[in-house]
Motif scaffolding. Structure first.
Motif, short mmCIF file in Angstrom:
data_model
loop_
_atom_site.label_atom_id
_atom_site.label_comp_id
_atom_site.label_asym_id
_atom_site.label_seq_id
_atom_site.Cartn_x
_atom_site.Cartn_y
_atom_site.Cartn_z
N ALA A 1 42.99 67.29 -50.30
CA ALA A 1 42.23 66.11 -49.87
C ALA A 1 41.25 65.71 -50.97
CB ALA A 1 41.48 66.40 -48.57
N GLY A 2 41.79 65.47 -52.14
CA GLY A 2 40.98 65.09 -53.29
C GLY A 2 41.70 64.06 -54.13
N GLY A 3 41.19 63.85 -55.33
CA GLY A 3 41.79 62.86 -56.22
C GLY A 3 43.16 63.28 -56.71
N ARG A 4 43.93 62.29 -57.17
CA ARG A 4 45.24 62.59 -57.75
C ARG A 4 45.06 63.41 -59.02
NH1 ARG A 4 45.93 56.94 -56.47
NH2 ARG A 4 47.37 56.66 -54.73
N ILE A 5 45.99 64.32 -59.25
CA ILE A 5 45.85 65.25 -60.37
C ILE A 5 45.75 64.50 -61.69
CG2 ILE A 5 47.00 67.09 -61.66
CD1 ILE A 5 48.10 68.11 -59.01
N VAL B 1 30.16 82.12 -58.53
CA VAL B 1 30.31 82.34 -59.97
C VAL B 1 30.60 81.00 -60.62
CG1 VAL B 1 31.11 84.71 -59.73
CG2 VAL B 1 32.77 82.85 -59.74
N ASN B 2 30.28 80.89 -61.90
CA ASN B 2 30.48 79.62 -62.61
C ASN B 2 31.18 79.90 -63.92
OD1 ASN B 2 30.29 76.89 -63.21
ND2 ASN B 2 28.34 77.14 -64.26
N PRO B 3 32.36 79.33 -64.18
CA PRO B 3 33.04 78.42 -63.28
C PRO B 3 33.78 79.15 -62.16
CG PRO B 3 34.35 78.73 -65.25
CD PRO B 3 33.06 79.48 -65.48
N VAL B 4 33.98 78.46 -61.06
CA VAL B 4 34.71 79.04 -59.93
C VAL B 4 36.17 79.22 -60.32
CG1 VAL B 4 35.49 78.63 -57.58
CG2 VAL B 4 33.14 78.07 -58.23
N ASP B 5 36.73 80.39 -59.98
CA ASP B 5 38.12 80.67 -60.27
C ASP B 5 38.99 79.93 -59.25
OD1 ASP B 5 40.66 81.67 -60.61
OD2 ASP B 5 40.02 83.76 -60.81
N PRO B 6 39.75 78.91 -59.66
CA PRO B 6 40.53 78.14 -58.70
C PRO B 6 41.59 78.96 -58.00
CG PRO B 6 41.12 77.53 -60.94
CD PRO B 6 39.92 78.41 -61.04
N VAL B 7 42.16 79.96 -58.67
CA VAL B 7 43.18 80.80 -58.06
C VAL B 7 42.59 81.58 -56.89
CG1 VAL B 7 44.78 82.70 -58.43
CG2 VAL B 7 44.49 80.95 -60.20
N GLY C 1 31.51 69.30 -59.31
CA GLY C 1 32.48 69.80 -60.27
C GLY C 1 33.85 70.09 -59.70
N ARG C 2 33.90 70.69 -58.51
CA ARG C 2 35.20 71.04 -57.94
C ARG C 2 35.99 69.80 -57.53
NH1 ARG C 2 32.32 75.64 -56.48
NH2 ARG C 2 31.48 74.80 -54.54
N ALA C 3 35.29 68.72 -57.21
CA ALA C 3 36.00 67.48 -56.86
C ALA C 3 36.68 66.87 -58.08
CB ALA C 3 35.02 66.48 -56.25
N ARG C 4 36.26 67.29 -59.28
CA ARG C 4 36.86 66.77 -60.52
C ARG C 4 37.79 67.80 -61.18
NH1 ARG C 4 31.35 65.57 -60.93
NH2 ARG C 4 31.05 67.22 -62.46
N ASP C 5 38.06 68.88 -60.49
CA ASP C 5 38.79 70.00 -61.09
C ASP C 5 40.30 69.84 -60.90
OD1 ASP C 5 39.72 72.39 -62.03
OD2 ASP C 5 38.21 73.60 -61.02
N ALA C 6 40.97 69.38 -61.95
CA ALA C 6 42.42 69.20 -61.87
C ALA C 6 43.14 70.53 -61.74
CB ALA C 6 42.93 68.45 -63.11
N VAL C 7 42.58 71.60 -62.31
CA VAL C 7 43.21 72.92 -62.19
C VAL C 7 43.21 73.37 -60.74
CG1 VAL C 7 43.06 75.33 -62.91
CG2 VAL C 7 42.53 73.52 -64.54
N LEU C 8 42.09 73.18 -60.05
CA LEU C 8 42.03 73.54 -58.64
C LEU C 8 43.03 72.73 -57.82
CD1 LEU C 8 40.73 74.96 -56.23
CD2 LEU C 8 38.93 73.21 -56.23
N ALA C 9 43.15 71.44 -58.13
CA ALA C 9 44.11 70.59 -57.42
C ALA C 9 45.54 71.10 -57.62
CB ALA C 9 43.98 69.15 -57.90
N GLY D 1 33.15 68.66 -75.77
CA GLY D 1 33.89 67.40 -75.78
C GLY D 1 35.14 67.45 -74.93
N ASP D 2 35.64 68.66 -74.65
CA ASP D 2 36.83 68.80 -73.80
C ASP D 2 36.44 69.33 -72.42
OD1 ASP D 2 36.04 71.28 -74.62
OD2 ASP D 2 38.02 71.94 -75.32
N HIS D 3 35.20 69.01 -72.02
CA HIS D 3 34.67 69.48 -70.74
C HIS D 3 35.58 69.08 -69.60
CE1 HIS D 3 31.57 70.85 -68.01
NE2 HIS D 3 31.55 69.68 -67.40
N ASP D 4 35.97 70.04 -68.75
CA ASP D 4 36.91 69.76 -67.66
C ASP D 4 36.26 69.82 -66.29
OD1 ASP D 4 36.46 72.44 -67.38
OD2 ASP D 4 38.55 73.06 -67.62
#
Length: 206
Positions: free
Chosen positions: A63-67, A18-24, A44-52, A118-121
């Protein structure tokens, strides 16, 4: 190994398609599958601060970028500014809160643009291709805004470099790759290593 993989894939059924993937739900599937660490992959998931944040809150290793850096990466204009400060040429673009001003900007330049929130996450829909002639019949500037517009260069190739970093300033180059885009400017397929890249250019990219 195969039993554990099948178990985890069963938990992912209906979660990642599904898009977007539910991080929970994604974090819950990882926990149910017995995971200790969650690697977001690329995209996209590698850039997802909510998932982190969800992974860390659940006690998983991330094992991803800092929040904080992922939150900054969601601001495309900020990324462009950082790139320009580093001497990197970026595509012309700007952020608009007013629909009419954005449409006039497209007409004035007279070239295709990609349009995205413009606020694309990194978790919402991808960019939409908009040509000046499209403004007479349709509007890609849907929603409430703001909108981020970036110029499209027809025929340009989108080549990137995949890195793995340790968070301490050390990085390892995995490969370069070419992202083939569809008619909307969205990723269709990625080829690694990027085909047809001259050795000298590959050395520059790396």
């Amino acid at each position: 190994h195969h039993t554990a993989e099948a178990f985890f894939n069963d938990r992912l059924d209906g979660v990642v398609d599904v898009n977007p993937v539910d991080p929970v739900r994604l974090v819950a599937a990882a926990m149910d599958g017995g995971a200790d660490i969650l690697h977001p992959g690329i995209g996209g998931r590698a850039r997802d601060a909510v998932l982190a944040r969800e992974a860390v809150a659940a006690g998983l290793g991330w094992a991803g970028g800092r929040i904080g850096e992922l939150e900054d990466a969601a601001d495309r204009l900020l990324l462009n500014r950082i790139a320009r400060d580093a001497g990197i040429t970026v595509l012309p673009g700007d952020r608009f809160d007013d629909r009419d001003e954005a449409a006039e900007w497209i007409r004035r330049f007279g070239v295709p643009f990609t349009v995205r929130p413009g606020d694309h996450d990194g978790r919402g829909p991808g960019p939409t291709l908009l040509r000046p002639e499209d403004l007479a019949t349709t509007s890609a500037l849907t929603g409430r805004g703001p909108w981020l517009l970036e110029r499209v260069w027809p025929g340009a190739r989108r080549v990137g470099v995949v890195l793995i970093g340790d968070g301490e300033g050390q990085a390892l180059i995995v490969s370069d790759l070419e992202q083939v885009l569809d008619g909307r400017g969205c990723l269709s397929v990625a080829l690694a290593p990027a085909p047809g890249v001259p050795a000298a250019l590959r050395g520059t990219l790396r």
